[in-house]
Structure formats: C-alpha cells, structure tokens
Motif scaffolding. Structure first.
Motif, PDB file in Angstrom:
ATOM      1  N   GLU A 129       0.806  -1.222   0.000  1.00  0.00           N
ATOM      2  CA  GLU A 129       0.000   0.000   0.000  1.00  0.00           C
ATOM      3  C   GLU A 129       0.836   1.267   0.000  1.00  0.00           C
ATOM      4  O   GLU A 129       0.450   2.274  -0.595  1.00  0.00           O
ATOM      5  N   ARG A 130       1.968   1.266   0.680  1.00  0.00           N
ATOM      6  CA  ARG A 130       2.815   2.444   0.738  1.00  0.00           C
ATOM      7  C   ARG A 130       4.269   2.012   0.544  1.00  0.00           C
ATOM      8  O   ARG A 130       4.728   1.062   1.178  1.00  0.00           O
ATOM      9  N   VAL A 131       4.974   2.713  -0.324  1.00  0.00           N
ATOM     10  CA  VAL A 131       6.387   2.401  -0.553  1.00  0.00           C
ATOM     11  C   VAL A 131       7.206   3.678  -0.355  1.00  0.00           C
ATOM     12  O   VAL A 131       6.949   4.692  -1.009  1.00  0.00           O
ATOM     13  N   LEU A 132       8.173   3.624   0.561  1.00  0.00           N
ATOM     14  CA  LEU A 132       9.091   4.738   0.779  1.00  0.00           C
ATOM     15  C   LEU A 132      10.491   4.255   0.422  1.00  0.00           C
ATOM     16  O   LEU A 132      11.038   3.364   1.077  1.00  0.00           O
ATOM     17  N   LYS A 133      11.059   4.823  -0.649  1.00  0.00           N
ATOM     18  CA  LYS A 133      12.386   4.414  -1.107  1.00  0.00           C
ATOM     19  C   LYS A 133      13.307   5.627  -1.085  1.00  0.00           C
ATOM     20  O   LYS A 133      13.481   6.337  -2.071  1.00  0.00           O
ATOM     21  N   ILE A 134      13.870   5.900   0.083  1.00  0.00           N
ATOM     22  CA  ILE A 134      14.807   7.006   0.230  1.00  0.00           C
ATOM     23  C   ILE A 134      15.984   6.506   1.059  1.00  0.00           C
ATOM     24  O   ILE A 134      15.832   6.167   2.237  1.00  0.00           O
ATOM     25  N   THR A 135      17.147   6.431   0.441  1.00  0.00           N
ATOM     26  CA  THR A 135      18.322   5.915   1.127  1.00  0.00           C
ATOM     27  C   THR A 135      19.318   7.044   1.359  1.00  0.00           C
ATOM     28  O   THR A 135      19.059   7.960   2.126  1.00  0.00           O
ATOM     29  N   ASP A 136      20.452   7.029   0.661  1.00  0.00           N
ATOM     30  CA  ASP A 136      21.501   8.016   0.892  1.00  0.00           C
ATOM     31  C   ASP A 136      21.541   9.016  -0.261  1.00  0.00           C
ATOM     32  O   ASP A 136      21.851   8.658  -1.390  1.00  0.00           O
ATOM     33  N   LYS A 137      21.234  10.285   0.032  1.00  0.00           N
ATOM     34  CA  LYS A 137      21.219  11.299  -1.031  1.00  0.00           C
ATOM     35  C   LYS A 137      22.610  11.540  -1.606  1.00  0.00           C
ATOM     36  O   LYS A 137      22.751  12.159  -2.667  1.00  0.00           O
ATOM     37  N   ASN A 138      23.654  11.074  -0.932  1.00  0.00           N
ATOM     38  CA  ASN A 138      25.023  11.231  -1.419  1.00  0.00           C
ATOM     39  C   ASN A 138      25.509  10.038  -2.243  1.00  0.00           C
ATOM     40  O   ASN A 138      26.675   9.998  -2.648  1.00  0.00           O
ATOM     41  N   ALA A 139      24.622   9.088  -2.485  1.00  0.00           N
ATOM     42  CA  ALA A 139      25.019   7.898  -3.242  1.00  0.00           C
ATOM     43  C   ALA A 139      25.393   8.285  -4.673  1.00  0.00           C
ATOM     44  O   ALA A 139      24.801   9.190  -5.271  1.00  0.00           O
ATOM     45  N   ARG A 140      26.361   7.581  -5.218  1.00  0.00           N
ATOM     46  CA  ARG A 140      26.775   7.830  -6.596  1.00  0.00           C
ATOM     47  C   ARG A 140      25.835   7.119  -7.558  1.00  0.00           C
ATOM     48  O   ARG A 140      25.326   6.035  -7.278  1.00  0.00           O
ATOM     49  N   LEU A 141      25.657   7.733  -8.715  1.00  0.00           N
ATOM     50  CA  LEU A 141      24.795   7.160  -9.744  1.00  0.00           C
ATOM     51  C   LEU A 141      25.426   5.897 -10.305  1.00  0.00           C
ATOM     52  O   LEU A 141      26.637   5.847 -10.546  1.00  0.00           O
ATOM     53  N   ASP A 142      24.615   4.876 -10.498  1.00  0.00           N
ATOM     54  CA  ASP A 142      25.042   3.691 -11.220  1.00  0.00           C
ATOM     55  C   ASP A 142      25.341   4.117 -12.662  1.00  0.00           C
ATOM     56  O   ASP A 142      24.449   4.512 -13.401  1.00  0.00           O
ATOM     57  N   GLU A 143      26.605   4.063 -13.052  1.00  0.00           N
ATOM     58  CA  GLU A 143      27.031   4.604 -14.349  1.00  0.00           C
ATOM     59  C   GLU A 143      26.430   3.872 -15.535  1.00  0.00           C
ATOM     60  O   GLU A 143      26.514   4.346 -16.668  1.00  0.00           O
ATOM     61  N   SER A 144      25.821   2.711 -15.309  1.00  0.00           N
ATOM     62  CA  SER A 144      25.196   1.991 -16.420  1.00  0.00           C
ATOM     63  C   SER A 144      23.802   2.521 -16.742  1.00  0.00           C
ATOM     64  O   SER A 144      23.277   2.296 -17.844  1.00  0.00           O
ATOM     65  N   LEU A 145      23.196   3.252 -15.818  1.00  0.00           N
ATOM     66  CA  LEU A 145      21.805   3.692 -16.000  1.00  0.00           C
ATOM     67  C   LEU A 145      21.607   4.689 -17.147  1.00  0.00           C
ATOM     68  O   LEU A 145      20.639   4.572 -17.904  1.00  0.00           O
ATOM     69  N   PRO A 146      22.487   5.700 -17.303  1.00  0.00           N
ATOM     70  CA  PRO A 146      22.259   6.668 -18.389  1.00  0.00           C
ATOM     71  C   PRO A 146      22.216   6.048 -19.786  1.00  0.00           C
ATOM     72  O   PRO A 146      21.642   6.632 -20.703  1.00  0.00           O
ATOM     73  N   LYS A 147      22.805   4.862 -19.950  1.00  0.00           N
ATOM     74  CA  LYS A 147      22.769   4.206 -21.257  1.00  0.00           C
ATOM     75  C   LYS A 147      21.347   3.827 -21.650  1.00  0.00           C
ATOM     76  O   LYS A 147      21.054   3.596 -22.823  1.00  0.00           O
ATOM     77  N   LEU A 148      20.467   3.740 -20.645  1.00  0.00           N
ATOM     78  CA  LEU A 148      19.085   3.328 -20.900  1.00  0.00           C
ATOM     79  C   LEU A 148      18.165   4.519 -21.184  1.00  0.00           C
ATOM     80  O   LEU A 148      16.966   4.328 -21.433  1.00  0.00           O
ATOM     81  N   ARG A 149      18.702   5.742 -21.157  1.00  0.00           N
ATOM     82  CA  ARG A 149      17.878   6.947 -21.317  1.00  0.00           C
ATOM     83  C   ARG A 149      16.930   6.854 -22.503  1.00  0.00           C
ATOM     84  O   ARG A 149      17.310   6.463 -23.606  1.00  0.00           O
ATOM     85  N   MET A 150      15.697   7.243 -22.269  1.00  0.00           N
ATOM     86  CA  MET A 150      14.732   7.371 -23.349  1.00  0.00           C
ATOM     87  C   MET A 150      14.585   8.861 -23.655  1.00  0.00           C
ATOM     88  O   MET A 150      14.104   9.627 -22.825  1.00  0.00           O
ATOM     89  N   MET A 151      14.997   9.267 -24.836  1.00  0.00           N
ATOM     90  CA  MET A 151      15.019  10.684 -25.178  1.00  0.00           C
ATOM     91  C   MET A 151      13.610  11.276 -25.241  1.00  0.00           C
ATOM     92  O   MET A 151      12.703  10.691 -25.826  1.00  0.00           O
ATOM     93  N   THR A 152      13.449  12.446 -24.636  1.00  0.00           N
ATOM     94  CA  THR A 152      12.182  13.174 -24.730  1.00  0.00           C
ATOM     95  C   THR A 152      12.360  14.510 -25.450  1.00  0.00           C
ATOM     96  O   THR A 152      11.381  15.177 -25.760  1.00  0.00           O
ATOM     97  N   THR A 153      13.617  14.910 -25.679  1.00  0.00           N
ATOM     98  CA  THR A 153      13.889  16.166 -26.372  1.00  0.00           C
ATOM     99  C   THR A 153      13.954  15.923 -27.869  1.00  0.00           C
ATOM    100  O   THR A 153      14.390  14.871 -28.328  1.00  0.00           O
ATOM    101  N   LEU A 154      13.527  16.920 -28.625  1.00  0.00           N
ATOM    102  CA  LEU A 154      13.510  16.838 -30.084  1.00  0.00           C
ATOM    103  C   LEU A 154      14.418  17.926 -30.658  1.00  0.00           C
ATOM    104  O   LEU A 154      14.855  18.823 -29.957  1.00  0.00           O
TER     105      LEU A 154
END
Length: 445
Positions: free
Chosen positions: A120-145
C-alpha cells in the motif's frame, strides 16, 4: 500495465526522468502520454522553491482524480519534493502511494513491482550522497527533439549558498566518470543528437572530487572528438571556478559554443556575502574581462536574485549599475523565495513582496534596452543556426537557434527559406532585422 510520466523542474531533473523512462521501458511496461489510461502515474517533482512545490502538489491532486474516473491505481512521487518532504507526503497527500528520493530513481522498477504486488505504501529514500550507477544513463529514453540533449556531468552541490536547499536535497558534489560521460554522449550522437548541453549544479567544478582538479576542459576535448556532435554548450558555470584553461578551451575548440551561462546572483558585496557566494563585484568584472578578452564574440548569460533579506535600495542600485556596465547578452531575474531550513529564511529584514516585484521589473526593463542594442549589432552578419521547426501557419518561415541561444531559455532566429528544412538541421542565416531579444533573417547557401 501502462505508465504515464510528468517531469517538472529543471533540465537536470529531466535527465533523471529520461533515465527512469528507459528503466520502465526495459521492464516491459507501456509508456503512455494519456494520463486517463495510465495504471500508474509518476510525478518527478521539483522542490527547490515554494512555487515548485505548489506545482508538484497541483499535479498530484489533478491526476489523483483518475483514480475515480480512469484506470489509475497508484501515484509515485520522485525528485526533490519527495526528498525534501519524505516524512510529510503520505500524511499531507494520502493520494500518493510511493515516495522515491533523489538518489533512488534507479530503483523505480522495484517500486512499481512492490505496488503491483499489493504493497500500500512504498518509501524508497536511502543516501542522497550515493553515486549514480554509471550503467543507467545508457538506458535513457530521449524526450527532447530537434537534435539537442542535456548531459548531466555531476550531481549535488558543495556551495551551501544561504538561500539554497539543493545540498540538503541532492547531497554533496559528485562528478560522473569521464568514461561514462563520453560513452553516454556517443550513444546520444548515435540517436541523432548534435548539440550537447552540459548541466550540473556547477559544471566548472567537474572532476575536482574524482580527479583532484577541475577537469571540464579535458572533458570538453573528449566530447568534441565524438563524430556527429556539432555544438557543446555549457550551463551553470560558477564565476569563481572559471579557469584560464577553461577559457582557452572555449576559445580554441571549434565545437564548444562561444556561450556561457554564469549565474552571479547579485553584484553588491554586502548581499553576495550574505548569500554565501564566493565571488565579489570586482572579481565578477575580472572574469567578464578575461572571457571577453579571449573570446570577443562570447554570449554571456546570467541570473539574479532580487529582494534577498537585507537588500537595501543602495544594494539594488549597485546591482543596476553592474547590469549597465556588465552588458550581459542574456539575463534572468528571480524574486527571492524564503525557504524553510535555509539560513536566509532566518535572516532579519525580509523584503516586502511588492518591493521584490518592482526590483525585478526594473532590472528586466534595463536589460531589455541592453539586449536590443546587442541584437542591433548582428545586422548584416551571418550566423549558423540549428533549425527548430516552422513558424506556426507559415510555409517558408522557420524558427532556429544560433550559438547565442540555449533551448527554451534564450531568444530565437526567425528566418525565411524556400527549401524543406528538418528540425535539428543546420544552416546559415543572414540577419536583416531584430527585436528586443530575437533576430530575423533569410537563409543563405
């Protein structure tokens, strides 16, 4: 399952949204722009100032109606407002089903799965100083034209300006690795991007935390080697971190636009000190002189905050005189927003909202004349322009941007052409007339 997405706030937030869209797509969900048919709606919120929080809340309440009239089963709130009010959102907005922090958007798939499995409720907040998983940006779905994309080179901020909530929301300054940025830029170029717009809270500080020194010039060199990239534009350059090495790279690298967004925020030493800014009035003039000396045709953009606590008429007159002397090509003005949890919110002598509005108006009127005079200087010159599209209802009139014009925040070049031009294409335009902020001309081949 269908998912709809609302991205609010800055360009840096948009990059996070595009990564989340890519993750959602990878999980096999259907992305829809029709909110009425969505099973889940994600609101990627901004929480920088009160006005942004209000916009996010309005959107949440608006889409919540689809729980009654549409297919909506859950609302997920991500981004800065989620981080800032993580302990209050479920109480104040019972319509919300999940809250995801600024460093946790990579877990969006897990959050969606938990909701679909009945949590019913999901709270997903861990460490705001965590580094980005460098593999994630490769999955970007472009919204700009139109051939441009933002490249977020770092997250967080160490400046701790007294009016700003960003460090508490986004954590400390964390540069991305140069290798991952080049790889992402290559991926963007393969998708047709020709203009990279570099963004971070402070782009000029890039690399200091990873490599022990500021490495933006090196990054620019590497990005400029990517085939297909035509323009590289730099936003959010703090004046105190603009080095001679960076200025030389802007001057000598043909792919780096002679354009710099340099937010100075004020020009009274009294107010700059209260703001916690590191530069002072004479130092700002010094940076401008160095930039214009090395890059005579550089287009300089800045932003001001008026009505900061304790800003006297004398302080404001200093800002006006600085504006006249500095002659920025582009200038944006914000009224100071009193934000809970910031040192400035507790300062005495808060400025009346009518005074803030008047001061903003006066600066903008002053800048209007400056901008018009600068535009006049382009009469008879030929500029390289990236095509945005046709002017509505016109067959032969196109809208474009020169190196002087960042997408959405600056002016345009309107021009005629008898050819069929596509968005993202580059052409040359002879400037024949001007207005306060825009240029008009005709294509020359």
């Amino acid at each position: 399952m269908k998912i709809s997405f609302i991205s609010l706030g800055c360009d840096k937030n948009l990059v996070d949204s595009e990564i989340m869209l890519g993750l959602i797509n990878k999980e096999g969900y259907i992305i829809t722009e029709d909110e009425s048919e969505a099973d889940i709606i994600i609101v990627n919120s901004c929480g920088f100032i009160a006005e942004a929080n209000s916009e996010a809340v309005d959107n949440i309440l608006r889409v919540a109606e689809y729980k009654e009239t549409g297919c909506l089963k859950a609302i997920i709130v991500t981004g800065c407002m989620a981080q800032r009010y993580k302990n209050e959102i479920f109480k104040q907005l019972p319509e919300v089903d999940a809250v995801v922090g600024t460093a946790d958007f990579g877990s969006i798939g897990e959050v969606i799965k938990a909701l679909t499995e009945g949590k019913e409720r999901v709270l997903k907040i861990t460490d705001k100083n965590a580094r980005l998983d460098e593999s994630l940006p490769k999955l970007r779905m472009m919204t700009t034209l139109g051939g441009y994309a933002y490249l977020k080179i770092a997250e967080g901020c160490d400046a701790h300006c007294t009016y700003c909530t960003i460090p508490s929301l986004r954590g400390s300054y964390r540069s991305r690795t140069m290798e991952s940025l080049v790889e992402e830029a290559e991926m963007l170029a393969e998708k047709g991007v020709t203009e990279l717009i570099l963004v971070a809270q402070d782009t000029t500080l890039y690399g200091k935390d990873l490599y022990g020194k500021q490495e933006l010039p090196t990054l620019l060199k590497k990005l400029s080697q990517i085939e297909g990239i035509v323009w590289i534009r730099i936003l959010y350059a703090y004046p105190e971190n603009i080095t001679d090495e960076l200025i030389l790279e802007i001057a000598q690298n043909p792919k780096v636009c002679h354009y710099l967004d340099m937010p100075v925020q004020h020009a009274s030493d009294n107010i700059l000190k209260k703001m916690g800014r590191k530069s002072r009035r004479e130092e700002l003039f010094g940076v401008l002189a160095r930039l214009r000396g090395a890059v005579p045709d550089i287009c300089l953009r800045t932003t001001y905050i008026v009505g900061f606590p304790g800003e006297t008429e004398e302080d404001f007159e200093e800002l006006k005189s600085f504006t006249e002397e500095a002659c920025f090509d582009r200038l944006g003005v914000f009224e100071y927003s009193r934000e809970d949890g910031t040192p400035a919110a507790r300062m005495p002598n808060q400025v009346h909202y009518r005074t803030k509005a008047r001061r903003k108006r006066e600066i903008l009127e002053l800048q209007q004349d400056i901008s018009k005079n600068i535009c006049r200087g382009f009469l008879g010159r030929t500029l390289k322009v990236i095509v945005e599209g046709r002017l509505s209802g016109e067959e032969t009139i196109y809208i474009g941007r020169s190196y002087r014009d960042c997408y959405e925040i600056d002016g345009y070049v309107f021009f005629t052409s008898d050819r069929e031009l596509l968005s993202g294409e580059y052409t040359n335009v002879l400037i024949t007339s001007f207005s306060d902020y825009d240029l008009t001309g005709e294509e020359v081949l």
